[in-house]
Design a protein around this motif. Structure first.
Motif, PDB file in Angstrom:
ATOM      1  N   MET A   1      -7.649   5.014   2.138  1.00 41.69           N
ATOM      2  CA  MET A   1      -9.311   6.420   1.904  1.00 41.69           C
ATOM      3  C   MET A   1      -8.699   7.199   1.185  1.00 41.69           C
ATOM      4  O   MET A   1      -9.350   7.265   0.349  1.00 41.69           O
ATOM      5  CB  MET A   1      -9.687   6.763   3.229  1.00 41.69           C
ATOM      6  N   ASN A   2      -8.096   8.051   1.101  1.00 41.32           N
ATOM      7  CA  ASN A   2      -7.373   8.938   0.186  1.00 41.32           C
ATOM      8  C   ASN A   2      -6.761   7.707  -1.288  1.00 41.32           C
ATOM      9  O   ASN A   2      -8.081   8.724  -2.497  1.00 41.32           O
ATOM     10  CB  ASN A   2      -6.544   9.398   0.246  1.00 41.32           C
ATOM     11  N   VAL A   3      -6.603   7.087  -1.551  1.00 47.08           N
ATOM     12  CA  VAL A   3      -6.942   6.271  -2.331  1.00 47.08           C
ATOM     13  C   VAL A   3      -7.939   6.136  -3.257  1.00 47.08           C
ATOM     14  O   VAL A   3      -8.294   6.367  -4.551  1.00 47.08           O
ATOM     15  CB  VAL A   3      -5.610   5.080  -2.493  1.00 47.08           C
TER      16      VAL A   3
ATOM     17  N   TRP B   1       0.614  -1.346   0.207  1.00 46.83           N
ATOM     18  CA  TRP B   1      -0.175   0.041  -0.067  1.00 46.83           C
ATOM     19  C   TRP B   1       0.607   1.451   0.168  1.00 46.83           C
ATOM     20  O   TRP B   1       0.467   2.144  -0.447  1.00 46.83           O
ATOM     21  CB  TRP B   1      -0.921   0.112   1.120  1.00 46.83           C
ATOM     22  N   GLN B   2       1.882   1.269   0.563  1.00 45.40           N
ATOM     23  CA  GLN B   2       2.911   2.444   0.514  1.00 45.40           C
ATOM     24  C   GLN B   2       3.172   3.051  -0.696  1.00 45.40           C
ATOM     25  O   GLN B   2       3.507   3.942  -1.466  1.00 45.40           O
ATOM     26  CB  GLN B   2       3.999   1.722   1.680  1.00 45.40           C
ATOM     27  N   ALA B   3       3.647   1.800  -1.225  1.00 45.17           N
ATOM     28  CA  ALA B   3       3.815   1.861  -2.627  1.00 45.17           C
ATOM     29  C   ALA B   3       2.483   2.724  -3.950  1.00 45.17           C
ATOM     30  O   ALA B   3       3.163   3.971  -4.796  1.00 45.17           O
ATOM     31  CB  ALA B   3       4.727   1.032  -3.794  1.00 45.17           C
ATOM     32  N   VAL B   4       1.159   2.408  -3.340  1.00 47.69           N
ATOM     33  CA  VAL B   4       0.447   2.692  -3.623  1.00 47.69           C
ATOM     34  C   VAL B   4       0.186   4.489  -3.275  1.00 47.69           C
ATOM     35  O   VAL B   4      -0.376   5.645  -3.875  1.00 47.69           O
ATOM     36  CB  VAL B   4      -0.894   1.847  -4.018  1.00 47.69           C
ATOM     37  N   THR B   5       0.054   4.722  -2.125  1.00 46.38           N
ATOM     38  CA  THR B   5      -0.498   5.794  -1.688  1.00 46.38           C
ATOM     39  C   THR B   5       0.632   7.212  -1.652  1.00 46.38           C
ATOM     40  O   THR B   5       0.616   7.934  -1.786  1.00 46.38           O
ATOM     41  CB  THR B   5      -0.519   5.496   0.175  1.00 46.38           C
ATOM     42  N   GLU B   6       2.034   6.688  -1.972  1.00 47.47           N
ATOM     43  CA  GLU B   6       2.422   7.788  -2.072  1.00 47.47           C
ATOM     44  C   GLU B   6       2.668   8.218  -3.813  1.00 47.47           C
ATOM     45  O   GLU B   6       3.706   9.366  -4.023  1.00 47.47           O
ATOM     46  CB  GLU B   6       4.017   6.770  -2.223  1.00 47.47           C
ATOM     47  N   HIS B   7       1.631   7.406  -4.578  1.00 46.69           N
ATOM     48  CA  HIS B   7       0.848   8.409  -5.714  1.00 46.69           C
ATOM     49  C   HIS B   7       0.542   9.490  -5.730  1.00 46.69           C
ATOM     50  O   HIS B   7      -0.183  10.045  -6.694  1.00 46.69           O
ATOM     51  CB  HIS B   7       0.975   7.055  -7.195  1.00 46.69           C
TER      52      HIS B   7
END
Length: 661
Positions: A168-170, A44-50
């Motif tokens: 949740m922001n994603v 998830w960290q790799a997704v949320t960093e976008h």
């Protein structure tokens, strides 16, 4: 009335750019291994960093975030395409169990393999519906009342506690926020055509749902909580939804094929004919129906700017606005006027989509409240048939032969005489008739043989009985003067058979339900409560009479209970015509209910006070006739007070039936 057919999109230019172009601006490829670990878990960290944030207030910068996530979505889409169905099931299926709709998500994977635009749109609508329902179940781990709107649900603190705010922001970038892609709303409300929705966003939401399942599993293990799924809404009394005629088992497929062909839908949609996908057919039809009505709405109200919406800065034009009485500028909305002549289309739409006691099909489907696999054929047939009637009505004149077709013509005729079934006025009519049926059963109740009654010493005849019957007859005769001609009778005014016939005649009277003023709805609400109390009294009498008779015959009643039972048998001879009188009063007032708008504020409040007093009498009757109380003498005293009150108001001609004449 034919409509212009040059409209190719209902997305405004900014929204079209966000959905169709923004996520494709970055051309570089993204390595799937950056967000997918070796054991199949999502990083998830790799997704949320976008996710990008505004410097001003640290809120999500949706434009930059969509642009940054574009290559990630494409990578996920290609990843899914590289998997066989078996590989996908092994790696991901278990992570969808938390949704209680695993099969739906597996279907979405199948759709992504072929990228048929309409099937992708259908899959995305089903996915967002099931995801919303599952997120609501998770919300209830921490909260009580689940938010109705998806945007409020995704912004809730409860979900942030379980999944993390960054996660949740994603999600809010893809669904739930009008500032983001807002995929759920633009599809369910018919703003986007299927070809405008990139398949990679559907793939990404499928991927994110699996990731949420992984996070939830960790949370449940840590907290030792158990996720409980709310039960689905089940449609009961399907006969109430049976509007259009025909043996649908034979022609429902024909209806769907006809509608799809006339709307020039892709041939891939005809696949729904090969299996009972009743929910799918309705999910496909509702956005088209809303888009078509939006085009009609903007055309006849001369507001073309309302057609291209679906953005955060513009007012959405949805079913609610299109069926409203007035436009946002307070001018009269012309759409209901056009829909009502000659077909009662507005009533149908309000019944099936909006009224709280109706099926509310679009809301319940889009919010995941219905089990898609168990969606009833009967409901789907009604929506399809109604859509066909609208299609034929607003089509070119050269379709006259189709309108006269042996299958279509009965539908057109049926739509022209439709009456609301789920408006509070309509529900009150049904309540009255159901209560009357219950009271009619009293005549079939078992009674004690006369010779056994005479053996009971100390049983006194109720001295007030003859007085009550006289007053009943007097009031009933007064009320019958206000009966429509077809409901009148010169026979015994308190006869059970005649009362039932009169009530049926009154309930057949057409009463305007569309846009009922607030005073009308307030009066109807009280009348419904009175009817409910009368019905409960009737059911209690039936239950008590049957139990007491059995006990009497088995000789298990004590002396006081025997006397009480005989008092009950004597009392219900009065109670039955009293309840029927109240039902006639309710129904006559209902027929004249719009007269309440003619009253001044003082008279209106006095009238409400009278209705509430009748309600109080019926509530007390419920108490006195309950099996716990069995206070029949008190019930007779109460009936006397109620009749005196009703006669007083009737003599002063303060009821709505008096105003209407």
């Amino acid at each position: 009335m034919a409509l212009p057919n040059s409209v190719t999109t209902c997305l405004s230019q900014p929204v079209h750019y966000v959905i169709c172009k923004l996520g494709f601006e970055k051309k570089h490829t993204y390595d799937i291994n950056n967000i997918l670990s070796g054991n199949g878990e999502i990083c998830w960290q790799a997704v949320t960093e976008h996710v990008c944030y505004l410097e001003s207030d640290q809120s999500v910068d949706y434009i930059k975030s969509i642009r940054s996530l574009g290559p990630v979505c494409e990578s996920v889409n290609l990843h899914f395409k590289s998997l066989t169905k078996e590989q996908f099931i092994i790696q991901y299926a278990s992570w969808f169990h938390w949704t209680n709709c695993t099969e739906v998500f597996l279907e979405v994977f199948d759709v992504l393999q072929y990228t048929q635009t309409t099937e992708v749109a259908l899959g995305l609508m089903k996915l967002t519906s099931c995801l919303e329902r599952a997120l609501g179940d998770v919300y209830l781990l921490k909260g009580n009342d689940c938010p109705f709107l998806l945007r409020d649900l995704l912004a809730s603190e409860q979900l942030a506690v379980v999944f993390g705010q960054s996660v949740m922001n994603v999600l809010r970038i893809f669904i739930g926020s009008p500032h983001g892609l807002n995929l759920r709303n633009v599809l369910w409300h018919g703003f986007a055509s299927p070809q405008e929705i990139p398949a990679k966003y559907c793939a990404m939401l499928l991927f994110l749902t699996a990731g949420l399942g992984q996070l939830l599993q960790t949370y449940l293990l840590q907290t030792k909580c158990v996720l409980v799924h709310r039960p689905y809404v089940i449609f009961i009394n399907l006969e109430e939804l049976d509007v259009f005629p025909g043996k649908y088992l034979n022609i429902s497929k024909y209806f769907i094929i006809l509608y799809l062909l006339l709307f020039d839908c892709p041939k891939a949609l005809l696949k729904i004919m090969h299996f009972p996908a009743y929910a799918d057919s309705v999910i496909l039809l509702l956005p088209q129906l809303e888009a078509g009505l939006r085009l009609l709405f903007t055309t006849i109200n001369k507001c073309p700017n309302r057609l291209l919406t679906a953005e955060s800065s513009a007012f959405y034009t949805t079913f609610d606005e299109m069926l409203a009485k007035h436009l946002d500028n307070e001018e009269v909305n012309q759409l209901p006027v056009v829909l009502e002549e000659p077909a009662m289309a507005s009533e149908f739409l309000w019944d099936f989509l909006n009224h709280q006691e109706g099926p509310r099909i679009r809301d319940r489907l889009s919010h995941g409240e219905i089990n898609l696999e168990a969606f009833p054929r009967e409901v789907a047939n009604q929506i399809v048939a109604f859509a066909i009637t609208l299609l034929c009505r607003f089509s070119d004149e050269d379709m006259f032969s189709l309108k006269e077709h042996m299958v279509i013509k009965p539908l057109m005729n049926c739509s022209s005489c439709y009456q609301s079934r789920f408006h509070p006025i309509s529900r009150l009519k049904q309540q009255v008739l159901e209560c009357m049926k219950s009271i009619h059963l009293w005549s079939e109740l078992p009674t004690v043989p006369e010779e056994q009654v005479q053996t009971i010493k100390g049983l006194e005849e109720n001295a007030e009985a003859s007085t009550l019957i006289l007053m009943l007859s007097e009031i009933t005769s007064q009320l019958l003067q206000y009966m429509p001609q077809n409901c009148c009778s010169s026979d015994d005014p308190i006869s059970s058979v005649l009362t039932e016939r009169q009530l049926i005649g009154l309930c057949d009277t057409r009463i305007c339900t569309l846009y009922s003023p607030r005073p009308v709805l307030e009066v109807v609400a009280i009348l419904r409560k009175i009817s409910t109390q009368c019905h409960q009294v009737s059911e209690q009498v039936i239950a008590s009479a049957e139990v007491r008779y059995t006990q009497w015959m088995n000789k298990t009643l004590r002396s006081r209970q025997r006397h009480n039972y005989l008092r009950m048998l004597s009392s219900i001879k009065i109670l039955s015509p009293v309840l029927r009188l109240i039902l006639i009063l309710i129904t006559l007032e209902l027929v004249s209910v719009h007269s309440v708008c003619k009253t001044n504020p003082f008279d209106y409040q006095q009238y409400l006070k009278f209705l509430k007093s009748v309600l109080q009498y019926t509530e007390n009757l419920v108490t006195y006739t309950s099996s716990e109380k069995n206070k029949w003498d008190e019930a007779m005293e109460l009936i006397n007070k109620a009749l005196v009150k009703i006669r007083k108001i009737s003599d002063r001609k303060l009821m709505l039936m008096h105003l209407a004449t």
